[in-house]
Write an enzyme that holds these catalytic residues in place. Structure first.
Site, mmCIF file in Angstrom:
data_model
loop_
_atom_site.group_PDB
_atom_site.id
_atom_site.type_symbol
_atom_site.label_atom_id
_atom_site.label_comp_id
_atom_site.label_asym_id
_atom_site.label_seq_id
_atom_site.Cartn_x
_atom_site.Cartn_y
_atom_site.Cartn_z
ATOM 1 N N ASP A 89 -93.230 38.726 12.272
ATOM 2 C CA ASP A 89 -94.315 38.643 13.244
ATOM 3 C C ASP A 89 -93.815 39.199 14.578
ATOM 4 O OD1 ASP A 89 -97.067 37.124 13.837
ATOM 5 O OD2 ASP A 89 -95.714 36.809 15.538
ATOM 6 N N ASN A 107 -100.877 42.688 23.973
ATOM 7 C CA ASN A 107 -102.190 43.304 23.775
ATOM 8 C C ASN A 107 -103.083 43.112 24.989
ATOM 9 O OD1 ASN A 107 -103.367 44.884 21.794
ATOM 10 N ND2 ASN A 107 -104.666 43.233 21.042
ATOM 11 N N ASP A 156 -102.363 48.891 19.354
ATOM 12 C CA ASP A 156 -102.444 49.611 18.081
ATOM 13 C C ASP A 156 -101.225 50.512 17.888
ATOM 14 O OD1 ASP A 156 -104.821 48.391 17.615
ATOM 15 O OD2 ASP A 156 -106.074 50.124 18.115
ATOM 16 N N GLU A 183 -100.763 40.895 13.594
ATOM 17 C CA GLU A 183 -99.459 41.434 13.954
ATOM 18 C C GLU A 183 -98.375 40.999 12.962
ATOM 19 O OE1 GLU A 183 -99.981 37.614 16.430
ATOM 20 O OE2 GLU A 183 -101.189 39.203 15.578
#
Length: 621
Positions: free
Chosen positions: A488, A496, A505, A532
């Site tokens: 992760d 983000n 992205d 993620e």
């Protein structure tokens, strides 16, 4: 006395006693050969000669397990000269973890032993042998027969690899088949719509039983029966035939089996009892091996034309009117290539009217190569007495046209040439080919989208689930380790939120590329698990190997130096890992617990401060 020249003990008495030399035939064919030879000792064949000539490795050990004699085949197998083998213990060559002395005593007590064993050579190489051992072939002397099966073992391994690849291919092919079937159904609907719009009956029947495979809706118009009636009753086609024409059609079916083509006009009776003339065309379709698959054909209602032809016999005055209505160009040509007259100009206006007292050559106002082609088929029809048919392209008014020409012999010197414009048909065929090509491209793209994550371009969750089930079953069957790494991105939400979704992205794509570059063994799979989270599936990988992969990923991520000013553990992007390695037992049927343990380990890695990994011990081996 040197090891090479040391004679063997006198073993003939023991060889003559089957109770002392009873070795299983699966692993010791040479023992059987030795017993047979022993019975022929009187003919002069000695034990020493048999021992030396055996194609299998044969060794004699004393009561302490020390080799006292070895044949040439055994030296070749051990890759040592005789003097380097004699005097060494059996245990010196074994790749063996158990107590050899205990096993040696068990062997002496049992009297026999056979099976497979791995040998370590002086070069360090490992060979797998099939062995048969017999104790006390002579007092305090024991016989060992070895056969090298290393290549066979390697073949078994290669076969297992191919089997795994085949299983994966079958799963993938099944999915492709489902998508292909759906596409084919849609394509079949389109084809049915096109075929049902035709004015002729399009049909297909079984070549042996003549049962109807397919018939379009035009059958209702021409025959008066629904298509389902022909599917239900294979004899309905013949029941509709005029009795005088039925033998001709049956002869045509026989000719079809010799790859002839049917093109016949005959009479039928509709469901309401009315008589109609039809034209039937058919051909036999074979598969790649030449086996007949089906008979495909068309049936066109030509009743109107037939009535016109019959009427012409009594009404010559109407002949030209009817012929002018025919869209085909029809002309009478002699052997020398002169057009004697145009019977019908049809819709093809290449030729003008020909006066009765004039003779016009086929080369006049016609490209020479096409005129040569026409004359070739004219002469061929006259020489063979059979109709000829061919197609050609012709440019008229800067536009490409396609024509089909039929050449029918009338007598020894004249033919009837019928020319039909097939431009529309050719364009339709080209359009259909283009549509088929586009359909193939669409199917390929759908297959890719079904198994690949659209953002990261690595395997998606669905692809991972399928691979996990497959590898779990394989690991359970073969009793091999299966490792799973769940990772992760640390503090991805702040990343983000602050850098923006586009940057997020890009971050996911870079991490996916790193994972994909590390998981490069055949069978390894890097996939996006969700959000993620990513997952690495590592078949046939121990815990040490899985940890090594984690460290490679950490090093690669660190080398990327992706800035993360909003992380609480580093100024650069980091990952947390949950690692689990397990060898499933035969009773374990689901890998769900494997995923659960990896998830718990990942949670613990985050709880310990992130940017690290935790190994789950919940499953054990």
């Amino acid at each position: 006395m040197s090891a090479e020249s040391r004679p063997l003990p006198e073993l003939e008495p023991a060889l003559g006693d089957p109770s002392k030399a009873n070795v299983d035939a699966d692993g010791a064919a040479a023992i059987a050969t030795t017993e047979s030879a022993a019975s022929d000792l009187s003919s002069g064949l000695t034990w020493q000669a048999l021992f030396d000539a055996s194609p299998d490795g044969m060794l004699i050990a004393n009561h302490e397990g020390i080799f006292v004699a070895v044949n040439e085949a055994a030296c070749g197998l051990l890759e040592l000269p005789p003097q380097a083998v004699v005097g060494r213990r059996i245990a010196d060559f074994l790749v063996f973890e158990s107590d050899f002395d205990r096993l040696w005593q068990e062997f002496l007590a049992a009297g026999q032993m056979r099976g497979e064993q791995r040998l370590r050579l002086n070069s360090g190489a490992i060979k797998t042998v099939e062995f048969a051992a017999t104790a006390h072939v002579y007092p305090n002397h024991h016989l060992f027969i070895l056969r090298d099966i290393t290549q066979r073992k390697q073949s078994d391994i290669d076969r297992d690899v191919l089997s795994r690849q085949l299983e994966q291919w079958m799963i993938s092919s099944s999915e492709k088949l489902q998508r292909t079937e759906a596409a084919l159904r849609l394509q079949q609907q389109r084809i049915d719509s096109i075929l049902n719009s035709l004015e002729c009956v399009v049909w297909s029947v079984h070549p042996e039983t003549l049962e109807t495979i397919y018939v379009n809706a035009t059958a209702k118009t021409i025959y008066g029966y629904d298509p389902e009636a022909f599917v239900a009753d294979a004899n309905l086609w013949f029941n509709c035939l005029h009795p005088e024409d039925e033998p001709l059609l049956r002869d045509d079916i026989e000719a079809l089996m010799q790859d002839a083509k049917i093109d016949r006009e005959y009479r039928i009776f509709r469901a309401d009892g009315t008589e109609r003339w039809v034209r039937g065309q058919a051909r036999l379709v074979r598969n790649a091996e030449g086996k007949p698959l089906r008979i495909d054909g068309t049936t066109t209602d030509i009743s109107d034309r037939k009535r016109a032809e019959l009427a012409l016999k009594d009404h010559q005055a109407t002949q030209q009117v009817i012929l002018d209505a025919i869209p085909d160009l029809m002309m009478r040509v002699n052997r020398d290539g002169y057009i004697l007259n145009l019977i019908s100009g049809g819709e093809i206006t290449l030729y003008g009217p020909i006066a009765a007292n004039e003779r016009q050559s086929v080369y006049q106002d016609f490209p020479r190569d096409l005129a040569d082609q026409r004359m070739y088929y004219v002469r061929l029809a006259l020489e063979t007495g059979t109709p000829q048919r061919y197609e050609h392209a012709l440019e008229l008014n800067h536009k490409l046209h396609y024509e089909e020409s039929r050449v029918m012999p009338l007598n020894a010197d004249e033919v009837l040439v019928i020319v039909r414009d097939i431009t529309d048909r050719k364009q339709a065929e080209a359009t259909q080919a283009e549509l088929n090509q586009k359909l193939q491209l669409v199917n390929a793209e759908l297959n890719r989208l079904a198994t690949v994550d659209g953002l990261t371009e690595i395997a998606n969750r669905r692809s991972f689930d399928q691979a996990l089930d497959l590898e779990w079953q394989r690991a359970r069957r073969q009793q091999r380790f299966l490792s799973l790494i769940l990772c992760d991105i640390d503090y991805f939400k702040p990343y983000n939120d602050n850098y923006g979704h586009l940057a997020g992205d890009d971050c996911l794509r870079q991490v996916a590329q790193v994972l994909s570059s590390v998981a490069q063994r055949p069978g390894d799979l890097a996939a996006r698990y969700g959000g993620e989270e990513f997952v690495l599936l590592l078949p046939d990988t121990t815990l040490a190997g899985a940890i090594e992969v984690v460290e490679k990923v950490q090093a690669a991520i660190a080398q990327c130096q992706m800035p993360h000013a909003y992380s609480q553990v580093s100024v650069f992007l980091t990952l947390s890992f949950g690692v689990v390695c397990h060898r499933p037992s035969i009773k374990e049927h689901s890998p769900r617990e494997l995923i659960h343990q990896a998830d718990l380990a990942l949670y613990e890695a985050k709880a310990q401060g992130r940017n690290g990994y935790v190994v789950s011990d919940g499953l054990g081996e």
